[in-house]
Design a protein around this motif. Structure first.
Motif, mmCIF file in Angstrom:
data_model
loop_
_atom_site.group_PDB
_atom_site.id
_atom_site.type_symbol
_atom_site.label_atom_id
_atom_site.label_comp_id
_atom_site.label_asym_id
_atom_site.label_seq_id
_atom_site.Cartn_x
_atom_site.Cartn_y
_atom_site.Cartn_z
ATOM 1 N N UNK A 192 0.831 -1.207 0.000
ATOM 2 C CA UNK A 192 0.000 0.000 0.000
ATOM 3 C C UNK A 192 0.864 1.257 0.000
ATOM 4 N N UNK A 193 1.977 1.232 0.736
ATOM 5 C CA UNK A 193 2.884 2.377 0.753
ATOM 6 C C UNK A 193 3.438 2.624 -0.650
ATOM 7 N N UNK A 194 3.677 1.555 -1.393
ATOM 8 C CA UNK A 194 4.212 1.694 -2.741
ATOM 9 C C UNK A 194 3.184 2.020 -3.795
ATOM 10 N N UNK A 195 1.913 2.120 -3.413
ATOM 11 C CA UNK A 195 0.840 2.415 -4.367
ATOM 12 C C UNK A 195 0.474 3.896 -4.288
ATOM 13 N N UNK A 196 0.808 4.689 -5.306
ATOM 14 C CA UNK A 196 0.496 6.129 -5.248
ATOM 15 C C UNK A 196 -0.997 6.432 -5.236
ATOM 16 N N UNK A 197 -1.835 5.449 -5.596
ATOM 17 C CA UNK A 197 -3.283 5.667 -5.602
ATOM 18 C C UNK A 197 -3.909 5.452 -4.223
ATOM 19 N N UNK A 198 -3.143 4.923 -3.300
ATOM 20 C CA UNK A 198 -3.674 4.627 -1.974
ATOM 21 C C UNK A 198 -3.467 5.820 -1.048
ATOM 22 N N UNK A 199 -4.536 6.372 -0.535
ATOM 23 C CA UNK A 199 -4.466 7.532 0.361
ATOM 24 C C UNK A 199 -4.474 7.067 1.818
ATOM 25 N N UNK A 222 -1.096 -7.932 -0.013
ATOM 26 C CA UNK A 222 -0.673 -6.847 -0.898
ATOM 27 C C UNK A 222 -1.339 -6.869 -2.258
ATOM 28 N N UNK A 223 -2.078 -7.920 -2.570
ATOM 29 C CA UNK A 223 -2.701 -8.029 -3.879
ATOM 30 C C UNK A 223 -3.738 -6.967 -4.173
ATOM 31 N N UNK A 224 -4.346 -6.401 -3.140
ATOM 32 C CA UNK A 224 -5.347 -5.355 -3.346
ATOM 33 C C UNK A 224 -4.777 -4.150 -4.087
ATOM 34 N N UNK A 225 -3.486 -3.926 -3.952
ATOM 35 C CA UNK A 225 -2.875 -2.760 -4.590
ATOM 36 C C UNK A 225 -2.643 -2.979 -6.076
ATOM 37 N N UNK A 226 -2.816 -4.211 -6.556
ATOM 38 C CA UNK A 226 -2.504 -4.534 -7.948
ATOM 39 C C UNK A 226 -3.707 -5.011 -8.755
#
Length: 285
Positions: free
Chosen positions: A63-70, A184-188
């Protein structure tokens, strides 16, 4: 200590699962205080209708690596903060230093949080029309167990699934246990939420997508079924399987033949097997 996985409480009157970005939470502590003393059930996760709780190393790190996650808040132990620094991960918010027991009190003693707990906004649901030309998507027909859905998300990320289509109702929220199981799959793999699954399948078909339903009564093994992109694989809940209207809407029904004594699989295992078969078929062209 019980070896059962942490339970996923649901709030009555909450907005649909996988809800879009909501407004600020009511004033007060971002995480609900634990009521009572000692063990017992985990406390209700206030705000679960408009925010998600992510815990565990892989879940929070992705999630930290996902720029779309606030991010709204991040609680971390000293060891976890040090590990984030060693891995070169910079959280978008300043972590609040806590002890492991502080997170235990919020999640319950069975949650394997590895010193990380984040409060974040849900990711947005992509429009169905944007998925019609995707090489491979997964469709879930009222699969409600968060552990199973989380495991399916993890497999979907591993096999390069573009999105998971599911109904806004009769689906578990993308938070807590589901997110941890997804590792972590939610981020992809985004979730595309629809109101009516059969209409969504019809729209995918109208835009050229082959819709294949996995069903124990399918006329042929999925390995013997001609698959081509763009492809949507449809899975039903354990026990119930695909609903009748879903079955009727699919282009093709296929089964998974098993050579061993046990002839059925957990739905998350069936999803992984079907995705592997589909990927091989699509690679052959």
């Amino acid at each position: 200590m019980s070896d059962r996985p942490p339970r996923e409480p649901r709030r009555p009157g909450a907005r649909p699962p996988f809800a879009g970005r909501g407004g600020p939470r009511p004033s007060g502590a971002p995480f609900p205080p634990r009521k009572g003393k000692g063990g017992g059930k985990p406390p209700p996760w206030a705000g679960a209708d408009d925010v998600a709780l992510l815990y565990g190393w892989h879940t929070v790190a992705e999630a930290i690596g996902n720029p779309k996650r606030r991010f709204r808040k991040l609680m971390a132990t000293e060891n976890a903060i040090n590990r984030l620094a060693e891995e070169g991960l910079v959280p978008p918010v300043t972590p609040e230093l806590v002890r492991p027991g502080d997170i235990d009190k919020l999640l319950g003693p069975d949650a394997v949080h590895q010193g990380l707990l984040a409060e974040v906004d849900h990711l947005r649901s992509p429009p169905l029309k944007d998925l019609a030309q995707s090489e491979l998507v997964l469709v879930l027909d009222q699969i409600t167990d968060p552990h199973n859905v989380g495991a399916i998300v993890r497999s979907a990320a591993a096999f390069g699934v573009s999105a998971i289509v599911t109904t806004a109702r009769h689906s578990p929220a993308a938070t807590g246990v589901l997110a941890k199981s997804a590792s972590g799959g939610l981020e992809h793999v985004p979730f595309c939420l629809v109101q009516n699954l059969s209409r969504a399948l019809t729209e995918l078909k109208d835009n050229g997508m082959l819709v294949v339903g996995l069903d124990s009564e399918g006329p042929a093994d999925i390995e013997d079924t001609r698959l081509r992109a763009p492809l949507a694989l449809v899975l039903g809940a354990e026990g119930k399987g695909l609903r009748q209207l879903t079955r009727e809407t699919c282009d093709v029904l296929a089964r998974i033949d098993l050579p061993g004594a046990i002839k059925s699989l957990n739905v998350s295992n069936a999803a992984a097997l079907a995705l592997g078969i589909a990927r091989r078929a699509l690679k052959k062209g």
